[in-house]
Design a protein around this motif. Structure first.
Motif, short mmCIF file in Angstrom:
data_model
loop_
_atom_site.label_atom_id
_atom_site.label_comp_id
_atom_site.label_asym_id
_atom_site.label_seq_id
_atom_site.Cartn_x
_atom_site.Cartn_y
_atom_site.Cartn_z
N ALA A 67 13.00 39.82 11.04
CA ALA A 67 13.85 40.89 12.49
C ALA A 67 15.06 40.04 11.59
N THR B 81 18.80 53.54 13.05
CA THR B 81 18.28 52.63 13.82
C THR B 81 16.95 52.43 14.07
N VAL C 259 20.74 46.56 9.80
CA VAL C 259 21.46 47.81 11.05
C VAL C 259 22.51 47.27 11.52
N LEU D 112 17.35 38.06 21.79
CA LEU D 112 17.20 37.94 20.29
C LEU D 112 17.99 36.32 19.88
N LEU E 91 16.74 42.25 8.93
CA LEU E 91 16.31 43.68 9.58
C LEU E 91 17.68 43.75 10.34
N LEU E 92 18.01 42.62 11.55
CA LEU E 92 19.03 42.87 12.24
C LEU E 92 20.74 43.07 11.00
N ALA F 172 10.02 36.27 12.11
CA ALA F 172 11.09 36.28 13.34
C ALA F 172 12.48 36.65 11.54
N GLY G 105 13.90 50.33 12.39
CA GLY G 105 13.28 49.41 13.60
C GLY G 105 11.73 49.74 13.29
#
Lengths: 298, 302
Positions: free
Chosen positions: B278, B238, B285, B39, B281-282, B275, B242
């Motif tokens: 991501a 979630t 979420v 992460l 998105l993270l 990335a 994703g």
């Protein structure tokens, strides 16, 4: 049998409505799978849909012979090997961690939070991160080899991404949360008096674990093993970016959905489902046997 | 068998704290190596530059700028915005359907099925499909929904339609259907678990106090199942946000989603772009989860 004496109240109308919802839901869950199970036994002229043209094992033979460029047998062996490795690690690490959480564990809350976070993290992000990590390791290793001037080693070096490195790790981030939560459930209901009795009788910690705790938690441990194997066996999202050049069976299958237009793909579906159910069946049988042995020993 | 009410840590010697860490070490190591470090790397690489062949360490907002390029014009949503909106649309649709369906099934199992044996049997019946491959469960809709599938054939035989319905497969409809098929279990299990903990005398008390069935449901059962509802919602939201596999297979590779963009970008080795996506998105979420956990203190309930 107190049931026979109970006066049966009439069922309210909501019962029948919800019973219908439930029945439809079960049909919805199983219907489509039953359909592909039946269609995988199509005759040689059969297509992807009904009607069923003849009954044969033709498409299973096709599957064994191979689908185009994909080596199904190799993918199956890889998935099995990875599943078994994941199972072994999941059992060992979850049981150990479960034991640890029963004691005073500094930072235990943080660790638990991380484990739960992994469970609800979108898999594509974890997968991408692991893929990146191993690619960066690759560049690091190559840089070191170059600095050292080991040309032969440099040329021989492919990638550190692989089944038992990055893919194994990716699967464990998915299976271990389940394993740990099961261990929590087990130890919440565990009576420590048995351990105290063993200690009072002079057992070492290892003897206490081996002869008292382990037999008592054995059915749950078997269950964790099943969770580990079947979750790994069907996993796609976490493997997708983290596996490198080779593919597991579900990944091959995902690729095949857009290229293969024969019932052979249903045959493959039937085979993987049978493996999943066989693992579950063996687990239930084993748990039952362990339970009977426990009852017999009493 | 007594349930230990005091925490099992009480009164243990300090030496055991060290032993505990050795036992927790393998698990900790796995999550450090395969969760925390990855992460962190995603976050780091999202600020890197890249060429066609390699990643170029550095610090640039280029990737984020590239993602949101042209998004200022709200009249014509850019690709990023429409992708995120479409992902959000799927998440909310699937969440709503799985919540209602999961709640109904859990309610039936918890309150209407009377014998514990039957309850267990029916519960297991609901969870078994979870143990088979997701792709297989998706593919299994093809013979039903396809152009010449069972649904179209039946409707044609009944003379209800002349030409096959095209939107059944490889459409928004089939994507939502597959999601509901795959993930309603994630709603049923936590909600059922919460409902089983509800003291049955509360229901009786409500009906004694003159509450109607709906009033009992809304004022007693729903608030007391809140934990399960929140846990199930977190799972479903979630997963759908994703996802790239279900949307890919069931959408005929035609429907965009954030997960799919990340997957496509990595296949072109555009890791910093992937990335950055991501990370966005993270962030979304995490906001959703944060919002949901405002509703219930999960720590206290576990």
């Amino acid at each position: 049998m107190p049931r026979t004496f109970r006066v049966r109240e009439p069922r309210p109308a909501s019962f029948w409505a919800l019973a219908c919802v439930f029945a439809l839901f079960v049909l919805f869950m199983y219907g489509p799978m039953l359909v592909i199970f039946i269609l995988s036994f199509q005759g040689p002229e059969g297509g992807l849909t009904f009607p069923l043209r003849g009954l044969s094992l033709h498409w299973f033979r096709q599957l064994a012979a191979g689908l185009g460029v994909v080596d199904i047998g190799a993918a199956l062996r890889r998935s099995l090997a990875l599943g078994l490795a994941v199972m072994a690690c999941t059992v060992a690490f979850s049981v150990l961690a479960g034991l640890a959480f029963r004691k005073r564990l500094a930072g235990g809350n943080l660790l638990f939070f991380i484990v739960v976070a992994s469970l609800i993290m979108p898999s594509i992000i974890v997968s991408l991160g692991i893929g990146l990590e191993f690619r960066l390791i690759d560049s690091g290793v190559k840089a070191v080899l170059e600095r050292l001037g080991w040309q032969a080693a440099l040329e021989g070096y492919g990638t550190s991404l692989g089944l038992f490195t990055s893919a194994l790790g990716a699967h464990l981030t998915w299976t271990l949360p389940f394993g740990l939560l099961i261990m929590f459930a087990v130890f919440n209901r565990f009576n420590p008096a048995y351990e105290e009795a063993a200690r009072d009788l002079g057992a070492t910690p290892w003897q206490t674990f081996r002869h008292v705790v382990l037999p008592l938690i054995a059915p749950s441990v078997v269950g964790i093993g099943m969770f580990g194997f079947t979750l790994s066996w069907d996993e796609i999202a976490r493997t997708s970016q983290a596996i490198g050049d080779v593919n597991t069976l579900p990944l091959e299958l995902q690729g095949l959905t857009s290229t293969v237009t024969t019932p052979a793909i249903y045959a493959l579906g039937t085979v993987t489902t049978v493996v999943s159910f066989a693992v579950m069946g063996c687990t239930i049988a084993l748990v039952w046997l362990l339970g009977r042995r426990k009852a017999g020993a009493r | 068998m007594g349930h230990p009410t005091s925490p099992p840590t009480a009164g243990l010697p300090a030496k055991q704290g060290v032993a505990a860490w050795w036992q927790a070490a393998p698990l900790t190591l796995v999550f450090a190596l395969f969760f925390l470090v990855p992460l962190a790397l995603v976050l780091m690489v999202s600020f890197w530059d890249f060429s066609e062949y390699e990643l170029l360490p550095g610090f640039t907002f280029k990737n984020y700028v590239a993602i949101f390029e042209g998004c200022a014009d709200l009249a014509q949503p850019c690709v990023t915005l429409s992708t995120y909106l479409s992902t959000l649309k799927f998440s909310l649709l699937v969440w709503g359907i799985t919540l209602v369906l999961g709640f109904a099934v859990a309610y039936f199992l918890a309150f209407h099925v009377r014998s514990p044996g039957m309850q267990t049997l029916l519960f297991v019946l609901c969870t078994v499909p979870f143990w088979t491959s997701n792709v297989i469960r998706m593919v299994s809709w093809v013979p039903l929904l396809g152009r010449n599938g069972l649904v179209n054939q039946t409707l044609a035989d009944l003379r209800l339609i002349d030409t096959p319905i095209e939107w059944l497969l490889f459409s928004d409809f089939s994507v939502v259907l597959a999601f509901v098929h795959l993930y309603t279990m994630f709603m049923i299990v936590p909600i059922f678990n919460s409902m089983m903990r509800i003291d049955r005398s509360l229901i009786e008390a409500a009906s004694d106090a003159g509450a109607s069935g709906w009033q009992t449901l809304w004022s007693v059962v729903v608030p007391l199942s809140r934990t399960g509802i929140v846990i199930g919602s977190i799972f479903v939201l979630t997963i759908v946000m994703g996802d790239f596999v279900t949307i890919g297979v069931m959408g005929g590779q035609q429907i965009a989603s954030v997960g799919k963009i990340i997957q496509v970008q990595t296949s072109y080795l555009q890791f910093p772009l992937a990335a950055a996506n991501a990370v966005i998105l993270l962030a979304i979420v995490l906001m959703v989860i944060w919002g949901l956990t405002r509703l219930v203190d999960l720590r206290k309930e576990l």
